[in-house]
Each structure stands twice: as C-alpha cells, then as structure tokens.
Design a protein around this motif. Structure first.
Motif, short mmCIF file in Angstrom:
data_model
loop_
_atom_site.label_atom_id
_atom_site.label_comp_id
_atom_site.label_asym_id
_atom_site.label_seq_id
_atom_site.Cartn_x
_atom_site.Cartn_y
_atom_site.Cartn_z
N VAL A 122 0.84 -1.20 0.00
CA VAL A 122 0.00 0.00 0.00
C VAL A 122 0.88 1.25 0.00
N ARG A 123 1.95 1.22 0.78
CA ARG A 123 2.87 2.35 0.81
C ARG A 123 3.45 2.61 -0.57
N GLU A 124 3.87 1.55 -1.24
CA GLU A 124 4.43 1.67 -2.59
C GLU A 124 3.38 2.24 -3.54
N ALA A 125 2.17 1.71 -3.47
CA ALA A 125 1.11 2.18 -4.36
C ALA A 125 0.76 3.64 -4.07
N LEU A 126 0.67 4.01 -2.79
CA LEU A 126 0.38 5.41 -2.43
C LEU A 126 1.46 6.35 -2.96
N SER A 127 2.70 5.92 -2.88
CA SER A 127 3.79 6.80 -3.33
C SER A 127 3.74 7.06 -4.82
N ARG A 128 3.07 6.20 -5.58
CA ARG A 128 2.97 6.38 -7.02
C ARG A 128 1.85 7.33 -7.42
N LEU A 129 0.95 7.63 -6.49
CA LEU A 129 -0.14 8.57 -6.80
C LEU A 129 0.40 10.00 -6.84
N PRO A 130 -0.18 10.83 -7.70
CA PRO A 130 0.16 12.26 -7.63
C PRO A 130 -0.20 12.78 -6.23
N VAL A 131 0.52 13.77 -5.77
CA VAL A 131 0.37 14.25 -4.39
C VAL A 131 -1.06 14.63 -4.06
N ARG A 132 -1.74 15.38 -4.90
CA ARG A 132 -3.11 15.82 -4.60
C ARG A 132 -4.04 14.61 -4.44
N ARG A 133 -3.91 13.62 -5.32
CA ARG A 133 -4.75 12.41 -5.19
C ARG A 133 -4.42 11.67 -3.91
N ARG A 134 -3.12 11.58 -3.61
CA ARG A 134 -2.70 10.89 -2.39
C ARG A 134 -3.30 11.57 -1.17
N GLU A 135 -3.26 12.91 -1.15
CA GLU A 135 -3.84 13.65 -0.03
C GLU A 135 -5.33 13.36 0.11
N CYS A 136 -6.04 13.38 -1.00
CA CYS A 136 -7.49 13.12 -0.97
C CYS A 136 -7.78 11.71 -0.49
N VAL A 137 -7.07 10.73 -1.01
CA VAL A 137 -7.29 9.33 -0.63
C VAL A 137 -6.97 9.13 0.85
N VAL A 138 -5.85 9.66 1.30
CA VAL A 138 -5.45 9.49 2.70
C VAL A 138 -6.46 10.16 3.63
N LEU A 139 -6.84 11.40 3.33
CA LEU A 139 -7.79 12.09 4.20
C LEU A 139 -9.15 11.40 4.21
N ARG A 140 -9.62 10.98 3.05
CA ARG A 140 -10.94 10.35 2.97
C ARG A 140 -10.95 8.96 3.61
N TYR A 141 -9.99 8.11 3.26
CA TYR A 141 -10.04 6.71 3.68
C TYR A 141 -9.28 6.40 4.97
N ALA A 142 -8.15 7.03 5.20
CA ALA A 142 -7.40 6.75 6.42
C ALA A 142 -7.91 7.55 7.61
N PHE A 143 -8.47 8.74 7.33
CA PHE A 143 -8.93 9.61 8.42
C PHE A 143 -10.44 9.80 8.42
N ASP A 144 -11.16 9.23 7.45
CA ASP A 144 -12.62 9.37 7.36
C ASP A 144 -13.08 10.83 7.40
N VAL A 145 -12.32 11.69 6.75
CA VAL A 145 -12.67 13.12 6.71
C VAL A 145 -13.72 13.30 5.62
N PRO A 146 -14.82 13.98 5.93
CA PRO A 146 -15.86 14.22 4.92
C PRO A 146 -15.32 15.03 3.74
N GLU A 147 -15.92 14.83 2.58
CA GLU A 147 -15.46 15.49 1.35
C GLU A 147 -15.40 17.01 1.50
N ARG A 148 -16.39 17.59 2.11
CA ARG A 148 -16.43 19.04 2.27
C ARG A 148 -15.23 19.51 3.10
#
Length: 174
Positions: free
Chosen positions: A106-132
């Motif tokens: 997962v770490r390897e796959a995350l590192s391959r994402l563009p930074v903005r996408r990585r931030e969105c994925v991490v905030l949404r799925y790892a931290f359960d932060v609402p989209e807004r």
C-alpha cells in the motif's frame, strides 16, 4: 506574554490532535522521520496563528491543511534532492523496513499517486474526513475532492494489482 487560558486551549488542541496530524504527515509522505517533524512544524504555525485557528469553522481542518501544505513542500524538496543524488550515483534503494507485506504494498502504491490524489485518498479513507472538509483542508472544490479521490482509489487498485510478487516481502508461495 500569552494568556494562560490561550496556552491551555492550545495544549489541549495539541494533545488531542498531535498523533493524528503526525499520522497524516506520515501517510502523505511515507516517511516516519519526517512525519513528526512536519507535525511539529504545523503546530508551530498553528500557535503563530492561534486566533485565526480557533476562529475557523473547523480548527482541526485548518491544522490538517497546514500539515498537507508542509507535506507537499517536503515531497517536492525530497524529489529534487533525490533526483540530484540519483544523477550523481550517490543513492541506493534499500527496502529493509520490518513492515508487513501488505503495508509495504500500500505504501508503494500510495507513493505512485500524484500528491493531490494521495492527499485526498489518505484524508478520505485513512482519516474518514468528509469530502467538504477535505476540500476546505486542501483549498479545492468538493467536486475536485470527489474526482481526485475516485481516480486515486482506482489508480491504487491498479497499482496494487500490478505489483510483482516479491515487493513488500511477499514470496512466490504467499
């Protein structure tokens, strides 16, 4: 001199959110050593702008935005430095982390994402932060959060399927 109530409020905020902000920095950068430093730097900024932070609709979102910005700057700096070292032949790739295979994948796959996408994925799925709130943290629209998260999750899925056997310590029999 600062007001004792202000200091207490900041310390309470720090105690409640330090671990999460450090984890956010770690998941965005992939570097444990940098994560605590970035979280500490973020708290320095939070303290400097404490009145603005507590006046915000969501002080935690404000702090997460600072961490995301610092992490993005750190990644850019590291990328420039690594490219320079690789060009000079001064850097080897060594993956001797004692983490489990799945975490490394997962770490390897995350590192391959563009930074903005990585931030969105991490905030949404790892931290359960609402989209807004993700939109507020990153300073982008809710629609951009939705598309970046969706595309990032799809890319992660592809990246994880493409990883060769042996990455992250998996063996051919696993």
């Amino acid at each position: 001199m600062t007001d004792p109530d202000t200091e207490r409020a900041f310390r309470r905020f720090f105690d409640q959110h330090h671990a999460d902000l450090s984890r956010l920095a770690y998941l965005v950068t992939g570097e444990a050593g940098a994560a605590d430093d970035l979280a500490a730097d973020a708290f320095v900024e939070v303290w400097k702008h404490w009145e603005r932070v507590v006046a915000a609709d969501n002080p935690l979102a404000y702090a997460r935005g600072i961490v995301a910005n610092l992490a993005r700057q750190w990644i850019k700096r590291q990328t420039r430095e690594r490219h320079g070292l690789l060009r000079l032949g001064l850097m080897r790739r060594d993956r001797s982390d004692p983490d489990t295979a799945a975490v490394l994948d997962v770490r390897e796959a995350l590192s391959r994402l563009p930074v903005r996408r990585r931030e969105c994925v991490v905030l949404r799925y790892a931290f359960d932060v609402p989209e807004r709130e993700v939109a507020e943290i990153l300073g982008i629209s809710v629609g951009a959060v939705k598309s970046q998260t969706s595309r990032g999750a799809a890319q992660l899925s592809v990246f994880l399927q493409e990883l060769p056997v042996g990455i992250g310590g998996r063996s051919a029999g696993a």
